[in-house]
Design a protein around this motif. Structure first.
Motif, mmCIF file in Angstrom:
data_model
loop_
_atom_site.group_PDB
_atom_site.id
_atom_site.type_symbol
_atom_site.label_atom_id
_atom_site.label_comp_id
_atom_site.label_asym_id
_atom_site.label_seq_id
_atom_site.Cartn_x
_atom_site.Cartn_y
_atom_site.Cartn_z
ATOM 1 N N ALA A 1 0.815 -1.220 0.000
ATOM 2 C CA ALA A 1 0.000 0.000 0.000
ATOM 3 C C ALA A 1 0.849 1.271 0.000
ATOM 4 C CB ALA A 1 -0.954 0.000 1.193
ATOM 5 N N LYS A 2 2.128 1.169 0.369
ATOM 6 C CA LYS A 2 3.023 2.329 0.324
ATOM 7 C C LYS A 2 3.176 2.869 -1.095
ATOM 8 C CE LYS A 2 6.373 0.524 3.662
ATOM 9 N NZ LYS A 2 7.808 0.194 3.792
ATOM 10 N N ALA A 3 2.898 2.008 -2.075
ATOM 11 C CA ALA A 3 3.178 2.378 -3.466
ATOM 12 C C ALA A 3 1.972 2.943 -4.191
ATOM 13 C CB ALA A 3 3.694 1.153 -4.231
ATOM 14 N N VAL A 4 0.783 2.806 -3.614
ATOM 15 C CA VAL A 4 -0.438 3.116 -4.378
ATOM 16 C C VAL A 4 -1.313 4.153 -3.694
ATOM 17 C CG1 VAL A 4 -0.507 0.883 -5.553
ATOM 18 C CG2 VAL A 4 -1.642 1.134 -3.332
ATOM 19 N N ASP A 5 -2.200 4.737 -4.501
ATOM 20 C CA ASP A 5 -3.132 5.737 -4.010
ATOM 21 C C ASP A 5 -4.271 5.100 -3.228
ATOM 22 O OD1 ASP A 5 -2.371 8.303 -4.499
ATOM 23 O OD2 ASP A 5 -3.033 8.293 -6.590
ATOM 24 N N ASP A 6 -4.739 3.961 -3.735
ATOM 25 C CA ASP A 6 -5.905 3.308 -3.169
ATOM 26 C C ASP A 6 -5.454 1.994 -2.538
ATOM 27 O OD1 ASP A 6 -8.150 1.871 -2.642
ATOM 28 O OD2 ASP A 6 -8.830 1.736 -4.723
ATOM 29 N N PRO A 7 -5.382 1.962 -1.204
ATOM 30 C CA PRO A 7 -4.768 0.805 -0.556
ATOM 31 C C PRO A 7 -5.668 -0.423 -0.422
ATOM 32 C CG PRO A 7 -5.374 2.408 1.098
ATOM 33 C CD PRO A 7 -5.829 2.961 -0.239
ATOM 34 N N ASP A 8 -6.801 -0.459 -1.154
ATOM 35 C CA ASP A 8 -7.616 -1.672 -1.104
ATOM 36 C C ASP A 8 -6.775 -2.867 -1.552
ATOM 37 O OD1 ASP A 8 -9.851 -0.516 -0.172
ATOM 38 O OD2 ASP A 8 -10.904 -0.388 -2.104
ATOM 39 N N PRO A 9 -6.985 -3.988 -0.888
ATOM 40 C CA PRO A 9 -6.182 -5.148 -1.273
ATOM 41 C C PRO A 9 -6.417 -5.524 -2.738
ATOM 42 C CG PRO A 9 -7.598 -5.637 0.624
ATOM 43 C CD PRO A 9 -7.948 -4.260 0.166
ATOM 44 N N VAL A 10 -5.374 -5.904 -3.424
ATOM 45 C CA VAL A 10 -5.539 -6.394 -4.791
ATOM 46 C C VAL A 10 -5.843 -7.884 -4.706
ATOM 47 C CG1 VAL A 10 -4.228 -4.739 -6.155
ATOM 48 C CG2 VAL A 10 -3.012 -6.482 -4.890
ATOM 49 N N ASP A 11 -6.873 -8.292 -5.427
ATOM 50 C CA ASP A 11 -7.251 -9.703 -5.287
ATOM 51 C C ASP A 11 -7.232 -10.452 -6.614
ATOM 52 O OD1 ASP A 11 -10.856 -9.080 -4.967
ATOM 53 O OD2 ASP A 11 -9.379 -8.549 -6.468
ATOM 54 N N LEU A 12 -6.679 -9.801 -7.646
ATOM 55 C CA LEU A 12 -6.571 -10.514 -8.910
ATOM 56 C C LEU A 12 -5.404 -11.498 -8.817
ATOM 57 C CD1 LEU A 12 -6.803 -7.396 -11.208
ATOM 58 C CD2 LEU A 12 -8.612 -9.066 -10.790
ATOM 59 N N TRP A 13 -5.521 -12.584 -9.528
ATOM 60 C CA TRP A 13 -4.396 -13.522 -9.494
ATOM 61 C C TRP A 13 -3.195 -12.942 -10.227
ATOM 62 C CZ3 TRP A 13 -2.088 -15.334 -13.865
ATOM 63 C CH2 TRP A 13 -2.814 -15.211 -15.060
ATOM 64 N N SER A 14 -3.506 -12.055 -11.210
ATOM 65 C CA SER A 14 -2.417 -11.490 -12.019
ATOM 66 C C SER A 14 -1.973 -10.181 -11.395
ATOM 67 C CB SER A 14 -2.898 -11.256 -13.437
ATOM 68 O OG SER A 14 -4.032 -10.413 -13.427
ATOM 69 N N ASN A 15 -1.448 -10.210 -10.199
ATOM 70 C CA ASN A 15 -1.189 -8.973 -9.471
ATOM 71 C C ASN A 15 0.274 -8.787 -9.104
ATOM 72 O OD1 ASN A 15 -0.878 -10.896 -7.588
ATOM 73 N ND2 ASN A 15 -2.470 -10.182 -6.196
ATOM 74 N N GLY A 16 1.159 -9.377 -9.864
ATOM 75 C CA GLY A 16 2.570 -9.309 -9.490
ATOM 76 C C GLY A 16 3.348 -8.231 -10.215
ATOM 77 N N LEU A 17 4.614 -8.150 -9.855
ATOM 78 C CA LEU A 17 5.569 -7.248 -10.505
ATOM 79 C C LEU A 17 6.463 -8.074 -11.417
ATOM 80 C CD1 LEU A 17 7.421 -4.719 -10.869
ATOM 81 C CD2 LEU A 17 8.625 -5.493 -8.808
ATOM 82 N N HIS A 18 6.568 -7.628 -12.656
ATOM 83 C CA HIS A 18 7.486 -8.275 -13.593
ATOM 84 C C HIS A 18 8.581 -7.279 -13.962
ATOM 85 C CE1 HIS A 18 9.002 -10.780 -16.802
ATOM 86 N NE2 HIS A 18 8.877 -9.778 -17.648
#
Ligand SMILES: [Zn+2]
Length: 195
Positions: free
Chosen positions: A58-75
């Motif tokens: 959440a430090k990185a984003v405006d909206d700290p709602d949890p991300v729940d998509l399976w495709s939610n990683g950093l590449h």
């Protein structure tokens, strides 16, 4: 529906230092708990493996709602790459020499074929490394590589290092600036798009 992504592209990293710079930023993101250290099956790009959000993402984003998509990683992508924003068309290109804006779509957002002509095949030339993808500007007639052109809404970026966050809420400008700082003050652009 689609899968949203944001890619922070380093415009100054070279073929030689991209790997090391990528590792440096990744180490920082892991140390901050923004992404997980292990690589898991969580991204759509590359080989499908990336770093899932860490406990402090959440430090990185405006909206700290949890991300729940399976495709939610950093590449982390290294190597000569034309990064793009996925769906849609780019509105305009800006010449790095004369700053002229070349409109690439008409009023109903259809690509203008003649306007695209100077750019035809140039991304491919640059990406394959066989050429610089030289574009002759229709406005000033100057010649330079397509990697130096800029694009409306940062639709494209040519670079050797990019960090793609899949399915994350909008990254804050403070966060992306910090990435630039940790890249040694390199210029960055942020591409946002969907597949
Ligand atoms: Zn020009």
């Amino acid at each position: 529906m689609g899968d949203y992504f944001q890619t922070v592209v380093d415009l100054d990293a070279t073929e030689r230092d991209a790997q090391e710079l990528g590792a440096r930023v990744l180490d920082w993101l892991i140390a901050e708990g923004i992404v997980a250290a292990e690589r898991t099956d969580c991204v759509l790009g590359g080989d499908g493996y990336g770093h899932a959000p860490g406990p402090h993402f959440a430090k990185a984003v405006d909206d700290p709602d949890p991300v729940d998509l399976w495709s939610n990683g950093l590449h982390v992508q290294t190597g000569r790459t034309v990064f793009d924003s996925g769906q849609g068309d780019v509105g305009a290109a800006v010449c790095p020499l004369c700053r002229a804006e070349i409109r690439l779509v008409d009023e109903v957002w259809e690509p203008i074929e003649s306007a695209w002509e100077p750019f035809e095949g140039r991304f491919h030339d640059w990406a394959e490394g066989g050429g610089e993808g030289i574009v002759h500007c229709p406005s000033c007639l100057g010649a330079c590589g397509i990697d130096r052109w800029s694009w409306e809404d940062d639709y494209y970026a040519c670079g050797h290092l990019g960090f793609t966050f899949w399915g994350w809420a909008e990254l804050t400008s403070g966060f992306t600036r910090e990435i630039g700082r940790r890249l040694g003050g390199h210029r960055i652009v942020v591409l946002a798009g969907k597949l």
